[in-house]
Design a protein around this motif. Structure first.
Motif, PDB file in Angstrom:
ATOM      1  N   ALA A   1       0.856  -1.214  -0.061  1.00  5.58           N
ATOM      2  CA  ALA A   1      -0.303  -0.138  -0.027  1.00  5.58           C
ATOM      3  C   ALA A   1       0.883   1.388  -0.025  1.00  5.58           C
ATOM      4  N   ARG A   2       0.332   2.196  -0.488  1.00  8.97           N
ATOM      5  CA  ARG A   2       0.879   3.702  -0.315  1.00  8.97           C
ATOM      6  C   ARG A   2       1.083   3.958   1.023  1.00  8.97           C
ATOM      7  N   SER A   3       2.284   4.707   1.379  1.00  9.57           N
ATOM      8  CA  SER A   3       2.393   5.092   2.828  1.00  9.57           C
ATOM      9  C   SER A   3       3.063   6.767   2.822  1.00  9.57           C
ATOM     10  N   LEU A   4       3.103   7.413   3.693  1.00 10.31           N
ATOM     11  CA  LEU A   4       3.809   8.473   3.851  1.00 10.31           C
ATOM     12  C   LEU A   4       4.638   8.541   4.990  1.00 10.31           C
ATOM     13  N   LEU A   5       5.729   9.079   4.900  1.00 12.87           N
ATOM     14  CA  LEU A   5       6.829   9.001   5.881  1.00 12.87           C
ATOM     15  C   LEU A   5       7.128  10.671   5.903  1.00 12.87           C
ATOM     16  N   LEU A   6       6.723  11.569   6.889  1.00 18.17           N
ATOM     17  CA  LEU A   6       7.012  13.068   6.946  1.00 18.17           C
ATOM     18  C   LEU A   6       8.098  13.137   8.002  1.00 18.17           C
ATOM     19  N   TRP A   7       9.141  13.874   7.726  1.00 20.62           N
ATOM     20  CA  TRP A   7      10.313  13.993   8.673  1.00 20.62           C
ATOM     21  C   TRP A   7      10.571  15.500   8.777  1.00 20.62           C
ATOM     22  N   LEU A   8      10.376  15.931  10.001  1.00 14.08           N
ATOM     23  CA  LEU A   8      10.534  17.192  10.676  1.00 14.08           C
ATOM     24  C   LEU A   8      11.928  17.585  11.190  1.00 14.08           C
ATOM     25  N   HIS A   9      12.871  18.322  10.337  1.00 13.01           N
ATOM     26  CA  HIS A   9      14.130  18.890  10.874  1.00 13.01           C
ATOM     27  C   HIS A   9      14.188  19.502  12.192  1.00 13.01           C
ATOM     28  N   GLY A  10      15.404  19.596  12.532  1.00  9.52           N
ATOM     29  CA  GLY A  10      15.844  20.481  13.848  1.00  9.52           C
ATOM     30  C   GLY A  10      16.002  21.773  13.726  1.00  9.52           C
ATOM     31  N   LEU A  11      16.303  22.470  14.661  1.00 10.05           N
ATOM     32  CA  LEU A  11      16.412  24.072  14.685  1.00 10.05           C
ATOM     33  C   LEU A  11      17.479  24.320  13.714  1.00 10.05           C
ATOM     34  N   GLY A  12      17.287  25.457  12.829  1.00  8.01           N
ATOM     35  CA  GLY A  12      18.324  25.880  12.203  1.00  8.01           C
ATOM     36  C   GLY A  12      18.599  25.037  10.800  1.00  8.01           C
ATOM     37  N   ASP A  13      18.235  23.880  10.706  1.00  7.97           N
ATOM     38  CA  ASP A  13      18.261  23.074   9.756  1.00  7.97           C
ATOM     39  C   ASP A  13      17.110  23.259   8.535  1.00  7.97           C
ATOM     40  N   SER A  14      17.042  22.449   7.319  1.00  7.31           N
ATOM     41  CA  SER A  14      16.010  22.464   6.601  1.00  7.31           C
ATOM     42  C   SER A  14      15.730  21.139   6.149  1.00  7.31           C
ATOM     43  N   GLY A  15      14.567  21.114   5.463  1.00  5.77           N
ATOM     44  CA  GLY A  15      14.184  19.490   5.267  1.00  5.77           C
ATOM     45  C   GLY A  15      15.112  18.845   3.992  1.00  5.77           C
ATOM     46  N   PRO A  16      15.366  19.193   3.002  1.00  6.28           N
ATOM     47  CA  PRO A  16      16.197  18.755   1.798  1.00  6.28           C
ATOM     48  C   PRO A  16      17.591  18.031   2.353  1.00  6.28           C
ATOM     49  N   PRO A  17      18.332  18.663   3.045  1.00 10.73           N
ATOM     50  CA  PRO A  17      19.483  18.065   3.439  1.00 10.73           C
ATOM     51  C   PRO A  17      19.379  16.501   4.239  1.00 10.73           C
ATOM     52  N   ASN A  18      18.151  16.359   4.781  1.00 10.74           N
ATOM     53  CA  ASN A  18      18.024  15.095   5.522  1.00 10.74           C
ATOM     54  C   ASN A  18      17.517  14.124   4.579  1.00 10.74           C
ATOM     55  N   GLU A  19      17.085  14.300   3.359  1.00 12.04           N
ATOM     56  CA  GLU A  19      16.421  13.460   2.611  1.00 12.04           C
ATOM     57  C   GLU A  19      17.370  12.101   2.292  1.00 12.04           C
ATOM     58  N   VAL A  20      18.266  12.455   1.560  1.00  9.21           N
ATOM     59  CA  VAL A  20      18.849  11.078   1.218  1.00  9.21           C
ATOM     60  C   VAL A  20      19.582  10.188   2.613  1.00  9.21           C
ATOM     61  N   ARG A  21      19.898  10.635   3.466  1.00 10.81           N
ATOM     62  CA  ARG A  21      20.115   9.828   4.625  1.00 10.81           C
ATOM     63  C   ARG A  21      19.091   9.133   4.889  1.00 10.81           C
ATOM     64  N   ILE A  22      17.943   9.791   5.151  1.00 11.33           N
ATOM     65  CA  ILE A  22      16.620   9.068   5.827  1.00 11.33           C
ATOM     66  C   ILE A  22      16.164   7.941   4.734  1.00 11.33           C
ATOM     67  N   LYS A  23      15.931   8.446   3.486  1.00 10.27           N
ATOM     68  CA  LYS A  23      15.518   7.359   2.706  1.00 10.27           C
ATOM     69  C   LYS A  23      16.236   6.387   2.387  1.00 10.27           C
ATOM     70  N   THR A  24      17.546   6.380   2.277  1.00  6.26           N
ATOM     71  CA  THR A  24      18.356   5.373   2.139  1.00  6.26           C
ATOM     72  C   THR A  24      18.702   4.485   3.351  1.00  6.26           C
ATOM     73  N   SER A  25      18.040   4.915   4.578  1.00  4.72           N
ATOM     74  CA  SER A  25      18.208   3.892   5.658  1.00  4.72           C
ATOM     75  C   SER A  25      16.992   3.056   5.541  1.00  4.72           C
ATOM     76  N   PHE A  26      16.013   3.150   4.753  1.00  8.12           N
ATOM     77  CA  PHE A  26      14.802   2.344   4.673  1.00  8.12           C
ATOM     78  C   PHE A  26      14.918   1.367   3.368  1.00  8.12           C
ATOM     79  N   THR A  27      15.271   0.232   3.525  1.00  4.88           N
ATOM     80  CA  THR A  27      15.827  -0.413   2.507  1.00  4.88           C
ATOM     81  C   THR A  27      14.742  -1.761   2.101  1.00  4.88           C
ATOM     82  N   SER A  28      13.768  -2.098   3.024  1.00  7.66           N
ATOM     83  CA  SER A  28      12.810  -2.946   3.312  1.00  7.66           C
ATOM     84  C   SER A  28      12.002  -2.625   1.767  1.00  7.66           C
ATOM     85  N   PRO A  29      11.297  -3.833   1.394  1.00  9.05           N
ATOM     86  CA  PRO A  29      10.591  -3.678  -0.100  1.00  9.05           C
ATOM     87  C   PRO A  29       9.175  -2.914   0.487  1.00  9.05           C
ATOM     88  N   GLU A  30       8.653  -3.201   1.607  1.00 10.12           N
ATOM     89  CA  GLU A  30       7.560  -2.322   2.180  1.00 10.12           C
ATOM     90  C   GLU A  30       7.278  -1.077   1.853  1.00 10.12           C
TER      91      GLU A  30
END
Length: 217
Positions: free
Chosen positions: A3-32
């Motif tokens: 099924a379709r799912s959403l994972l929403l990531w909220l960054h910390g103070l002084g950061d922004s969203g895009p710099p976190n994208e590669v590390r978070i997404k590549t950590s999830f390797t399961s076919p689910e």
């Protein structure tokens, strides 16, 4: 069928969203997670008290660092930021994603916003994960009375480093008793030696935790 799912990531103070994208997404390797939509929004820039009034990306004001169990909280700013998170969730549900497959996760200030957003959302969602966060409400607030009944069914995962010098471990330890009083299901994982950061082990555990809660279509 996955099924379709959403994972929403909220960054910390002084950061922004895009710099976190590669590390978070590549950590999830399961076919689910092949049909997962990823969202990495950025906080608006605003004056932040703990940074001597400097204008930086921030979900709400932070009065002083390190954050302790007794630090003052910017509840008004938190509630305003919650509305932005709820809008993202609403749009995803409208697009056809089962609320049970929506997960809000966040680090530090983003972890505090995650907690507030999940607890104040009017529906049950898949879960909320707080990394090195804190309870963003003052102890004398009546916020628990404002938590919708369906929100209390959303489980919370809380991960905190015991060597955290930005959001002290004592601030993290406020989470479980607060969630207990609110009637929310929670799991707290303390990582000895971990400073104010998101560890590989923590992300690996998050993947397992979410995977156990995903609903098939």
């Amino acid at each position: 069928m996955i099924a379709r799912s959403l994972l929403l990531w909220l960054h910390g103070l002084g950061d922004s969203g895009p710099p976190n994208e590669v590390r978070i997404k590549t950590s999830f390797t399961s076919p689910e997670f092949v049909n997962t939509k990823w969202s990495f929004p950025s906080a608006p820039s605003q004056s932040v008290t703990c940074e001597n009034g400097a204008v930086i990306p921030s979900w709400f004001d932070v009065h002083k660092l390190p954050v302790t169990a007794f630090s003052p909280r910017d509840e008004k700013g938190v509630l305003k930021a919650v509305q932005s998170v709820h809008k993202i969730i609403d749009e995803e549900i409208t697009a056809g994603t089962n609320p049970d497959n929506i997960f809000v996760c966040g680090f530090s200030q983003g972890g505090a916003l995650t907690l507030a957003s999940v607890l104040l959302y009017p529906r049950t969602i898949g879960g909320g994960a707080v990394f090195s966060g804190f309870v963003p409400f003052d102890s004398d607030t009546n916020i628990i009375e404002q938590i919708p009944p369906d929100a209390k069914k959303t489980p919370i995962l809380w991960i905190h480093g015991m060597a955290d010098e930005e959001v002290l471990f004592e601030a993290g330890q406020e989470g479980p008793p607060f969630l207990e009083r609110a009637g929310v299901s929670w799991e707290f994982k303390a990582y000895p030696g971990l400073d104010h950061s998101v560890s590989t082990d923590g992300l690996s555990y998050l993947e397992t935790w979410i995977k156990a809660r995903l609903r098939s279509s």
